[in-house]
Structure formats: C-alpha cells, structure tokens
Design a protein around this motif. Sequence first.
Motif, PDB file in Angstrom:
ATOM      1  N   GLN A 135     124.608 -24.557  74.557  1.00  0.00           N
ATOM      2  CA  GLN A 135     125.280 -23.275  74.345  1.00  0.00           C
ATOM      3  C   GLN A 135     126.803 -23.383  74.436  1.00  0.00           C
ATOM      4  O   GLN A 135     127.527 -22.766  73.653  1.00  0.00           O
ATOM      5  CB  GLN A 135     124.785 -22.224  75.345  1.00  0.00           C
TER       6      GLN A 135
ATOM      7  N   TRP B  37     128.072 -17.970  66.615  1.00  0.00           N
ATOM      8  CA  TRP B  37     127.259 -19.146  66.926  1.00  0.00           C
ATOM      9  C   TRP B  37     126.655 -19.776  65.669  1.00  0.00           C
ATOM     10  O   TRP B  37     126.252 -20.934  65.692  1.00  0.00           O
ATOM     11  CB  TRP B  37     126.166 -18.771  67.917  1.00  0.00           C
TER      12      TRP B  37
ATOM     13  N   ARG C   8     129.497 -10.737  69.632  1.00  0.00           N
ATOM     14  CA  ARG C   8     128.951 -12.038  70.000  1.00  0.00           C
ATOM     15  C   ARG C   8     129.782 -13.122  69.314  1.00  0.00           C
ATOM     16  O   ARG C   8     130.427 -12.863  68.288  1.00  0.00           O
ATOM     17  CB  ARG C   8     127.485 -12.156  69.589  1.00  0.00           C
TER      18      ARG C   8
ATOM     19  N   THR D 174     124.220 -15.418  79.773  1.00  0.00           N
ATOM     20  CA  THR D 174     123.211 -16.391  79.342  1.00  0.00           C
ATOM     21  C   THR D 174     122.665 -17.123  80.561  1.00  0.00           C
ATOM     22  O   THR D 174     123.305 -17.166  81.613  1.00  0.00           O
ATOM     23  CB  THR D 174     123.796 -17.389  78.329  1.00  0.00           C
TER      24      THR D 174
ATOM     25  N   ILE E 167     131.710 -14.425  78.436  1.00  0.00           N
ATOM     26  CA  ILE E 167     130.332 -14.864  78.692  1.00  0.00           C
ATOM     27  C   ILE E 167     130.231 -15.348  80.127  1.00  0.00           C
ATOM     28  O   ILE E 167     131.094 -16.092  80.606  1.00  0.00           O
ATOM     29  CB  ILE E 167     129.932 -16.031  77.755  1.00  0.00           C
TER      30      ILE E 167
ATOM     31  N   ILE F 168     120.786 -13.062  77.697  1.00  0.00           N
ATOM     32  CA  ILE F 168     120.131 -14.029  76.812  1.00  0.00           C
ATOM     33  C   ILE F 168     119.585 -15.204  77.615  1.00  0.00           C
ATOM     34  O   ILE F 168     120.342 -16.063  78.080  1.00  0.00           O
ATOM     35  CB  ILE F 168     121.105 -14.540  75.731  1.00  0.00           C
TER      36      ILE F 168
ATOM     37  N   TRP G 144     135.757 -15.428  74.045  1.00  0.00           N
ATOM     38  CA  TRP G 144     134.444 -15.973  74.328  1.00  0.00           C
ATOM     39  C   TRP G 144     134.466 -17.201  75.234  1.00  0.00           C
ATOM     40  O   TRP G 144     133.596 -18.053  75.151  1.00  0.00           O
ATOM     41  CB  TRP G 144     133.703 -16.291  73.034  1.00  0.00           C
TER      42      TRP G 144
ATOM     43  N   THR H 219     129.386 -22.571  71.467  1.00  0.00           N
ATOM     44  CA  THR H 219     130.444 -21.578  71.641  1.00  0.00           C
ATOM     45  C   THR H 219     131.795 -22.175  71.276  1.00  0.00           C
ATOM     46  O   THR H 219     132.645 -21.495  70.680  1.00  0.00           O
ATOM     47  CB  THR H 219     130.438 -21.056  73.090  1.00  0.00           C
TER      48      THR H 219
ATOM     49  N   LYS I 222     130.572  -9.574  78.128  1.00  0.00           N
ATOM     50  CA  LYS I 222     129.793  -8.976  77.036  1.00  0.00           C
ATOM     51  C   LYS I 222     128.399  -9.599  76.925  1.00  0.00           C
ATOM     52  O   LYS I 222     127.476  -8.975  76.410  1.00  0.00           O
ATOM     53  CB  LYS I 222     130.524  -9.170  75.703  1.00  0.00           C
ATOM     54  N   ILE I 223     128.274 -10.849  77.396  1.00  0.00           N
ATOM     55  CA  ILE I 223     127.009 -11.571  77.279  1.00  0.00           C
ATOM     56  C   ILE I 223     126.772 -12.350  78.568  1.00  0.00           C
ATOM     57  O   ILE I 223     127.695 -12.948  79.123  1.00  0.00           O
ATOM     58  CB  ILE I 223     127.033 -12.540  76.081  1.00  0.00           C
TER      59      ILE I 223
END
Length: 501
Positions: free
Chosen positions: A46, A279, A276, A131, A33, A190, A64, A50, A128-129
């Motif tokens: 967040q 969460w 993901r 935010t 992330i 996100i 993650w 996580t 992958k993400i």
Amino acid sequence: MPEPRRLRLDRLDAVNHRARLPDFDPMALECGILHLGCGAFHRAHQALATQRAIEVQGDAGLGWGIAAASMTRATVPEQLRPQDGLYTALERSEAGTKAEIVGVLRDIVHAPTDPFGLPARIADPRTKIVTLTITPTGYLLEPSSGRLMDSHKDIQHDLLKPLRPRSAVGAIALGLERIYAEGGRPPVIISCDNISENGRTLRDAVVNFASLRSGRLANWIARNVRFPNTMVDRIVPTASAADREDALKLTGFADAAPVSMEPFLQWVIEDFAGPRPLWEAAGAQFVSDVAPYELAKLRMLNGVHMMLAYLGGLAGYKTIADAMADAAFAAAAAQFMQAEQGATLAMPAAKLQDYAAVLMTRLRNPAIRHDVSRIGRNGSTKMATRLFRPLLENRAAGRPAPLTVLAIAGWISWFTQRQGMARGLVITDPRKEALLALAAQESAQPQAQARLFLGQEDIFGAGAAGDEALVDELATALRDLRVLSVREALRLRLRHENITH
C-alpha cells in the motif's frame, strides 16, 4: 572500517543513482492516511502504491502522506524514525534487484506510547482514509461465529480505558465515537488483510465493539461508515541481513528497515465515493464486487502455497522456489491449480490458464526466498477456506482432487515425530500442542489418524470423519507419505493429459 551513513531526508541527493527516488518532496506531504500495522507487507504494497499515486497526481497528491502505526512492538518505529520514515524497497526477480527509496511515511507512530492516541488520529479531520494490515488474529474474532471476542483482555481494556486502546477494532470504534459526538465526517476504513470479505468482517467487528459502548453509536457506524472489501496480493518475504546488505550496496546508505518483494502487485478495491489517492497508477483496480478476485487468489495462490509448503517441507525443500525447481512439484502445482482448485472457480478456461501461468512464474522466482515454514504457519486456521472447502466442492461435483488430499496429508505429517518433527520443520499454529498430541495418539495407523484429524470439527467442520471414502483416501495419502518419497507420492497422482506448467 567506519559505520556507513544512515539513510535520511537530508541525504537523498547523495543516494546512488541506481536507486529510484520519490518524484516529490516528502517534506511537503500531509498525512491523509492513517495505517494500522506498519509491517513489511504494508511498506511493500500500500505504501509503495501510494507513492506511485502521489507521483502521478503531483501537487494534488500531497495530502496523501501516511502516518504508520505499530500496534504493539516498537521495533519498526525505532528503525524508521532515525531515517525520517524513509526505507528501501527491493524488487527482486531473475533479472536482478531494483531499489527504490519510499518517502510516503511522514509520521511513525508507536501506538502504546503515542502522545495523541489512535482515536484522536482517526478523528482528525485531515485523516480521510484508515488502512489496516494487522493479520487475521488482530481482529479478535471467535473462530466459530466470526463475532468479536468481547471477553478478550484487549477488548475489555479498550472499553475501560478508551483513550489508550490496545486493539485495532477498539481504536477504530473509539475514533469513530469521537467523530459521531462532534458531528464530523468519518474516514473510509480499508482492511488490507488476507481474510474473507475483509471489509464486511471489519465492519461487523467495529459495530460489535461500538454496541458495547452505545447502541446509537453502533447504528450510526453501520449506516455512515464505509468499509470496502479488498483483495491484496504481493509476495513479501521476511526481512533478512541480505536485504540490508543489498540496500546499502544499491543506495550507498545503511537502512535498518528495507523490504524485499516480487515484481507482481495486485490490489482490488470495492469502489467507494470520496477522496482517495490515484492508486490506479500502481495498478489498483476499483470494482463493484471483490469476491471473485478474492476467491481466485485464496484458492489458486494461497492454496498452492499451502500444498508446496507442506509437501515441499517434507521433501526437504526450504523455500517455495526450491520446491518449484523440482519438475514433479512444478507439474503438481500446475495440475493442482488448473484441474483441482481452478475447477471450483467461475472463470473461463483461457483466463484460468493465463492466471495459472502467471502464478507459476511467480512461484518459480528464485530471487524470492519464501520459507516453507512461514507459508505453512497457522494451517489449522487456513485449512477450511484454502484446501478443504474446495475439496468438498470437487467431491460433490464428482471431480477427483488427489493433490488436495495429499496436501492435507502433508499438513498432518508435519505434526508426526517420524516425518515433520524429524525434519526439524518449524511449526507455528494456535493448536500446535493439541495437534502434536493427536498425531502421536495414532501415529502408526494412517486410517485411525485420518479419522482423528477429520474429526476436528473446528478445522474440518461436522461430518468429515464419518465420510468413509474421504477417510480412506486421506489414509492412503498418509500411508504413501510414510513409505514413498514425496516425489513418488506426487507422481502417483499426476495426470497424463497436457497441463500447462
């Protein structure tokens, strides 16, 4: 006295047993992330969610870890790097304070000096993400149209110097441009900022930027990159010396960057396919439509916060909890949420009452020092969605909304010399100087002042100043706030039927 030792990875085993530690080895994490905007809210929301997800997933969650990027100032990176990215999360309630060491931040980035650059980090296949918590102003959108301000100096800089973008929108678009050129798979983007339809809003801004680079790139992003809408909720006050003192007391180590928060956490995310973190382990909800949750929070929590801030500040209260300790304010908050804001929501009565009861408990939490000046900042940009639009809906339905009108009058009164300025209220607003001048222009005449403010179309829209009944009601509220105490003005508008508070 010697200086206390600083929180660090090699000292985790010596942390006081009263503090909760990560149930995994932070050194084993890989950054899947990238977060833009490493402020207190992200670290209390967040990042903590996580951490909980990784703890539940075990080895499967070790991908993650978070690379957290500060977009402008180096303050947070300078605080966190000597601590190996560790910090203390302080959960505060009437029952006391709980401490937890958070270990998910594995790379601390100062974007302007980052040797890799944000586009390269976004394009890294391990990411992958992505935010974001960059505040609404960080999206660089025109207030009237919602489109990207392509003439903004940061956008122009990013178009000319794509290796070192200044804006989050530019960084995302330029990172996606690399993935497009290489035929890679884009991350999910996100937004966790408190703006309406934040995913769609961010998507449109990124596509707007990309179109300035290439029409094909813009089309590819529009078709292939997911920007789910979200709603985030947790009260996270500004960090204070008391937070550092409590972190030291509860952990045994000095922490330059602790965060303080309420026990409540909500995170609603538009469902998306792909990898993901779990969460849900922290209470996150994946839903098909975020809009009802977003609207309820915007009007119930954010709306009542504005009412309590503007009127509480005029009454001399420093925090939201201070105002809520006053029975008149507590009764007004309950009525405002249930009979005024709540009436505009498509929510069953029982659910509305339960939600309002939860909010009342949160607002009363004396351990959370939520400063009224901080809540009241940038009111001109929040007024339409949080107070004025619900007011118009109530008026169209024939429902009175006297507390909403009084809250708007309270906001206007912050700009007057004899009220807000006399109380020393700290005003932060992009239109501060213009609104101060407006308040001074007709400060002795509530009717004229009401019409002048309602005539600000960028705040209240077109036609408000021509609504004579609205002008009269707002003028009465302004007059009451001048000649009565705030508590008396509230009591005049309280109903006698049973409102749960």
